[in-house]
Each structure stands twice: as structure tokens, then as C-alpha cells.
Design a protein around this motif. Structure first.
Motif, PDB file in Angstrom:
ATOM      1  N   SER A   1       0.681  -1.188   0.036  1.00  0.00           N
ATOM      2  CA  SER A   1      -0.163   0.123  -0.095  1.00  0.00           C
ATOM      3  C   SER A   1       0.786   1.363   0.093  1.00  0.00           C
ATOM      4  O   SER A   1       0.568   2.215  -0.503  1.00  0.00           O
ATOM      5  CB  SER A   1      -0.863   0.060   1.142  1.00  0.00           C
TER       6      SER A   1
ATOM      7  N   LEU B   1     -12.870   0.332  -1.977  1.00  0.00           N
ATOM      8  CA  LEU B   1     -12.752  -1.252  -1.857  1.00  0.00           C
ATOM      9  C   LEU B   1     -11.565  -1.455  -1.131  1.00  0.00           C
ATOM     10  O   LEU B   1     -11.814  -2.521  -0.342  1.00  0.00           O
ATOM     11  CB  LEU B   1     -12.354  -1.541  -3.442  1.00  0.00           C
ATOM     12  N   LEU B   2     -10.756  -0.758  -1.080  1.00  0.00           N
ATOM     13  CA  LEU B   2      -9.354  -1.360  -0.177  1.00  0.00           C
ATOM     14  C   LEU B   2      -9.971  -1.175   1.508  1.00  0.00           C
ATOM     15  O   LEU B   2      -9.762  -1.695   2.132  1.00  0.00           O
ATOM     16  CB  LEU B   2      -8.108  -0.566  -0.235  1.00  0.00           C
TER      17      LEU B   2
ATOM     18  N   TRP C   1     -12.708  -8.639  -1.726  1.00  0.00           N
ATOM     19  CA  TRP C   1     -12.526  -7.195  -1.899  1.00  0.00           C
ATOM     20  C   TRP C   1     -11.122  -7.101  -2.859  1.00  0.00           C
ATOM     21  O   TRP C   1     -11.217  -6.230  -3.766  1.00  0.00           O
ATOM     22  CB  TRP C   1     -12.528  -6.584  -0.671  1.00  0.00           C
ATOM     23  N   ILE C   2     -10.077  -7.860  -2.496  1.00  0.00           N
ATOM     24  CA  ILE C   2      -8.923  -7.541  -3.472  1.00  0.00           C
ATOM     25  C   ILE C   2      -9.003  -8.004  -4.751  1.00  0.00           C
ATOM     26  O   ILE C   2      -8.578  -7.342  -5.688  1.00  0.00           O
ATOM     27  CB  ILE C   2      -7.583  -8.453  -2.587  1.00  0.00           C
TER      28      ILE C   2
ATOM     29  N   GLU D   1     -12.204  -3.808   2.463  1.00  0.00           N
ATOM     30  CA  GLU D   1     -11.427  -5.051   2.603  1.00  0.00           C
ATOM     31  C   GLU D   1     -10.858  -5.124   4.222  1.00  0.00           C
ATOM     32  O   GLU D   1     -10.922  -5.864   4.941  1.00  0.00           O
ATOM     33  CB  GLU D   1     -10.189  -5.257   1.927  1.00  0.00           C
ATOM     34  N   VAL D   2     -10.365  -3.802   4.668  1.00  0.00           N
ATOM     35  CA  VAL D   2     -10.007  -3.670   5.992  1.00  0.00           C
ATOM     36  C   VAL D   2     -11.216  -3.693   7.027  1.00  0.00           C
ATOM     37  O   VAL D   2     -11.035  -4.340   8.007  1.00  0.00           O
ATOM     38  CB  VAL D   2      -9.471  -2.218   6.244  1.00  0.00           C
TER      39      VAL D   2
ATOM     40  N   LEU E   1     -11.201  -5.372  -6.690  1.00  0.00           N
ATOM     41  CA  LEU E   1     -10.320  -4.246  -7.241  1.00  0.00           C
ATOM     42  C   LEU E   1      -9.314  -4.761  -8.388  1.00  0.00           C
ATOM     43  O   LEU E   1      -9.460  -3.922  -9.573  1.00  0.00           O
ATOM     44  CB  LEU E   1      -9.703  -3.763  -6.342  1.00  0.00           C
ATOM     45  N   ASN E   2      -8.712  -5.726  -8.235  1.00  0.00           N
ATOM     46  CA  ASN E   2      -8.035  -6.242  -9.161  1.00  0.00           C
ATOM     47  C   ASN E   2      -8.606  -6.501 -10.646  1.00  0.00           C
ATOM     48  O   ASN E   2      -8.387  -6.294 -11.795  1.00  0.00           O
ATOM     49  CB  ASN E   2      -7.335  -7.497  -8.838  1.00  0.00           C
TER      50      ASN E   2
ATOM     51  N   SER F   1     -11.567 -11.029   2.389  1.00  0.00           N
ATOM     52  CA  SER F   1     -10.476 -10.357   1.868  1.00  0.00           C
ATOM     53  C   SER F   1     -10.007 -10.803   0.628  1.00  0.00           C
ATOM     54  O   SER F   1      -9.871  -9.771  -0.154  1.00  0.00           O
ATOM     55  CB  SER F   1      -9.409 -10.803   3.143  1.00  0.00           C
TER      56      SER F   1
ATOM     57  N   ALA G   1     -10.819   2.879  -5.967  1.00  0.00           N
ATOM     58  CA  ALA G   1      -9.669   1.875  -5.298  1.00  0.00           C
ATOM     59  C   ALA G   1      -9.634   2.094  -3.927  1.00  0.00           C
ATOM     60  O   ALA G   1      -9.785   1.086  -3.044  1.00  0.00           O
ATOM     61  CB  ALA G   1      -8.364   1.991  -5.780  1.00  0.00           C
ATOM     62  N   GLY G   2     -10.015   3.232  -3.331  1.00  0.00           N
ATOM     63  CA  GLY G   2      -9.706   3.629  -1.857  1.00  0.00           C
ATOM     64  C   GLY G   2     -10.965   3.114  -1.085  1.00  0.00           C
ATOM     65  O   GLY G   2     -10.704   2.256  -0.136  1.00  0.00           O
TER      66      GLY G   2
END
Length: 453
Positions: free
Chosen positions: A74, A95-96, A143-144, A99-100, A147-148, A140, A92-93
Motif C-alpha cells: 500500500s 474497495l481497499l 475485495w482484493i 477489505e479492512v 479491485l484487481n 479479504s 480503489a480507496g
């Protein structure tokens, strides 16, 4: 001399390559742990607890390195790729962040109970904690991969003044390639963990650990691997069809097809030559590439030359794809041969155990090759049609990137050697007789079911 752009690409590739090794194991290993704990609760047989205790230590070690190595990635959004967040940070923000909020906090909160709360909470709460950690690792990945996948096949957004804004979050999250990419990755994790468990269990048996726990985990891992390998082939085929539709230039690089053609051959081996725009030393099966990708021997595949200026480098994509498929076929063969052999007799011969040890990290090789196909095959885009890699990169002095890259390479080499050394030391010192708690004795008294019940 390498410029800043290439050094930044190498650095991010180094970080993501090292990081992905560990979640690829822990996502599926957490579900194996839940299964072991659930079977212990159901049967009371101490062998399930012995399997759980051994593998939960390896899970903790692997999980810790995965978390730490993930944090460094990150940082690079700001240091190496500042225009990434400037351009697509609105998508992107969040979505990340999701995940958190939904996964990392869930994992971190219940991981402590899972690792240290066995004798401090009730059996049901401890088993529930193990389940929640497994669910958290999967969320996790959700979400990753969302985004990808959006970076590969973006939709649900609009561009205003060069910045991407979300219009439809459902379309963003569930973009066209997401279901296939998520399924493919979760199955890859299942196969990686299966061969990892099988390999370490086989290593214990070869070291003279002639006990029931490694025999049990070996049998379970091979059973899961035998089921998942053909399923992965099926999902991979669907993923290929989706990629042909949305990223035909990636397919052209994967298959080594230069000119648009029907009845394209499947190249088992070739040496792509981008300067001459041809292949050397081809070994091919006529029409098979078209059949696999379009399910029609006369199906058309667009050639690499159709996308002039918007294509990835062919050679790394071409070779990585064949490594991934080759390892996958080898996993399929070994999983089925070993499982059939184990069904006919109670143990495997030494040569088969050695083969399984050699395949312990085969999932790593296949996963890395698959990621290289995915990420290199997206070039020259960072976000397809929205942001190019060149436009997203930093313009700092290449010496700075080179120094940090060297530090990463040294650190990761030390960590990887230490991880492997610790892993096999733990396997070599594993013992059969462990202290059985009063809780385990009480549960064991409730059931006298046989191991295979």
C-alpha cells in the motif's frame, strides 16, 4: 541502466510476488483448520486435535508474514504510483477500505481467540472463532479480487476531468471478470494449501514420524486436491472465454497468435520473436487453440498485430501461461495417482511421498505464473482504457527506487529462507503424544467413533 518506470514495475512485482505466497496458503488452510476442529467437536477423537494444533502453528506463522508483506504494497501507491490514487482513488480507496473493515478487523479480532483462547473459552466459541477467521480470509480475497478485476475490466464509473468517479457500485464490484477471477483464485488457494499439507505430511512420514495424524492430513489433502484440480480446469476454461471477450490482446499473447486466424493451433512450445513478429521452433496441435477458446475448431482468434501499441510483451505472458498450465496438469496427475494409490493401500511408497514433498510448493509456482499472465497481460494499462502504467508512475530519481528495491529483495530473501527453515524444523520435530486436556478427554468420552466414521 533501468529507468524509474521499469524499476518501479520490478519493485511492485517483487512485493506482490512475495506477498501473494502467504495468503494463497492461509485462505484455504483456515478452512482446513475449521474442518479439523469441527471433526474433533463431533467425534472427540484426539487425532483431530493433534492435526489442528500442528497446522494452526503453521497458519499463524504464514498469516503473520502475509500481513506484514501486504502492508508494504500500500505504501507504493504513494511512493511509486502517485497517479493511481489521483485518478482512480475514488474507487480503489473504498474497495481497499471495505477489505479492512469487513475482513482484516474480523480476522485480527478472532485470530487471538483462535490461537490463544482454546482453554479460555468454550469449545463452541473456539470453533466459531476458527470459522470466522476462515470467513474473514475469504472476504479479504473477495475485495482484493474485486479491485484487481475492476482494473482489468472496469465498468460502473465515469471520467470527469481525468478522474474516475463511481456511478454504480454493484457494476464496479461485480465487473465482468470478477466472478471468474475470484473463483479461479479461491480454487488456486485450495490447491496450494492441499499440496502444502500433503507435502509437509509426506515429509513427516519420510522422517520416520509413523503416526496417525500426518497420515490423516495426507489423506484429506489428497482428497481435496483430487476434487479441486478438475474443477480448476473447468473454471479456467470459463475464465479463458471471458478473457477472450474482454481482453483479446492478452489471449493473443498467451496463445502466441500473431495474425487473426481461424482454426488457430495450440502451441505446446514456441519461442516468440516480437521483432520478427513470428514464432520459432513451434510444436503445435492444429485447431486446438480455437477449440479451447471458442469451443469451435474453426473459431476465430484475433492476432497480436491487431492491437498495435496496446499490447503486453508477448514472451513473459506466453511462457508464464504454459508454466501455469503445466504445473496444473502435473498437480492433477499426482493428486489422482496418489489418492487412488492410497485408496488401495494404507500407505504410500517412498517414491510417491518424495514426489509429494517435491510438490509442496507447486501451488506457489502455478499461482505466481498465473498472476504474471494476469498482470503483465494487462499492459500497457494499469486500469484498462483508463490509466496507463506510464502515466501512473513516479518521476523520482531511479537511484532511490533502486535502493529500496535492493532492500526489499534482501529482506524478502532472508524472510523466505527463515520461513522455509522454520516450517521444516517444525515438521521434523512434530511429536505424536501431546498433552490431552480435560476438555479433550470429556469430548473423547462422548464418542468412540472410528477414525473413518
Amino acid at each position: 541502466m533501468l529507468d524509474t518506470l521499469m524499476l518501479s514495475r520490478i519493485q511492485f512485482a517483487t512485493n506482490v510476488s512475495f506477498h501473494i505466497l502467504f495468503p494463497t496458503i492461509t485462505i484455504a488452510l483456515s478452512w482446513f483448520l475449521y474442518f479439523f476442529k469441527l471433526r474433533f467437536d463431533q467425534t472427540g477423537h484426539p487425532i483431530w486435535m493433534r492435526a489442528y494444533r500442528f497446522w494452526v502453528k503453521i497458519f499463524a506463522l504464514t498469516f503473520a508474514i502475509g500481513v506484514v508483506s501486504g502492508i508494504t504494497m500500500s505504501f507504493q501507491f504513494g511512493t511509486n504510483w502517485p497517479m493511481f490514487m489521483e485518478t482512480v482513488g475514488n474507487i480503489a480507496g473504498p474497495l481497499l477500505g471495505y477489505e479492512v473493515l469487513t475482513a482484516f478487523f474480523l480476522e485480527a479480532g478472532f485470530l487471538g481467540i483462535m490461537l490463544f483462547g482454546m482453554h479460555r473459552v468454550s469449545p463452541k466459541i473456539h470453533t466459531l472463532s476458527t470459522l470466522i477467521v476462515a470467513v474473514g480470509t475469504t472476504i479479504s480475497a473477495f475485495w482484493i479480487l474485486s479491485l484487481n478485476s475492476w482494473m482489468q475490466t472496469p465498468q460502473g464509473h465515469e471520467i470527469r476531468d481525468g478522474v474516475a468517479y463511481a456511478v454504480d457500485w454493484f457494476e464496479i464490484i461485480f465487473n465482468p471478470s470478477f466472478p471468474y477471477r475470484l473463483s479461479h483464485m479461491l480454487l488456486a488457494s485450495g490447491l496450494t494449501a492441499s499440496f502444502f499439507i500433503a507435502g509437509i505430511s509426506a515429509y513427516r512420514l519420510l522422517k520416520g514420524d509413523d503416526k496417525q495424524a500426518p497420515k490423516l492430513t495426507l489423506k484429506i489433502a489428497l482428497t481435496v486436491a483430487a476434487i479441486l484440480t478438475p474443477l480448476q480446469v473447468f473454471v479456467g476454461d470459463l475464465h479463458g472465454l471471458n478473457t477472450l471477450k474482454h481482453q483479446p490482446q492478452k489471449i493473443a499473447a498467451m496463445e502466441g497468435v500473431w495474425e487473426t486466424e481461424k482454426s488457430a493451433p495450440l502451441l505446446l512450445f514456441a519461442v516468440p520473436d516480437e521483432e520478427a513478429k513470428t514464432n520459432h521452433f513451434e510444436i503445435a496441435i492444429p485447431g486446438m487453440a480455437s477449440f479451447i477458446l471458442t469451443h469451435d475448431f474453426n473459431g476465430e482468434i484475433k492476432g497480436f498485430n491487431e492491437f498495435e501499441g496496446k499490447t503486453p510483451p508477448m514472451a513473459p505472458v506466453f511462457y508464464s501461461f504454459r508454466v501455469m498450465v503445466g504445473i496444473g496438469m502435473l498437480m492433477l496427475l499426482i493428486a489422482w495417482v496418489a489418492r487412488i494409490q492410497l485408496a488401495r493401500r494404507e500407505s504410500l511408497p517412498n517414491w510417491m511421498l518424495k514426489a509429494l514433498v517435491a510438490m509442496s510448493f507447486s501451488g506457489w509456482v502455478a499461482t505466481l505464473a498465473g498472476w504474471y499472465v494476469t498482470e503483465i497481460g494487462r499492459q500497457p494499462w494499469l486500469v484498462t482504457g483508463v490509466l496507463s502504467v506510464k502515466d501512473a508512475a513516479t518521476d523520482i530519481d531511479p537511484t532511490n527506487v533502486g535502493l529500496s528495491l535492493s532492500a526489499y529483495l534482501l529482506l524478502y530473501a532472508v524472510l523466505l529462507v527463515a520461513y522455509l527453515h522454520t516450517l521444516f524444523t517444525m515438521a521434523g520435530r512434530a511429536v505424536e503424544i501431546e498433552e490431552i486436556t480435560e476438555q479433550e478427554k470429556a469430548q473423547q468420552a462422548k464418542s468412540t467413533l472410528a477414525l473413518n466414521s
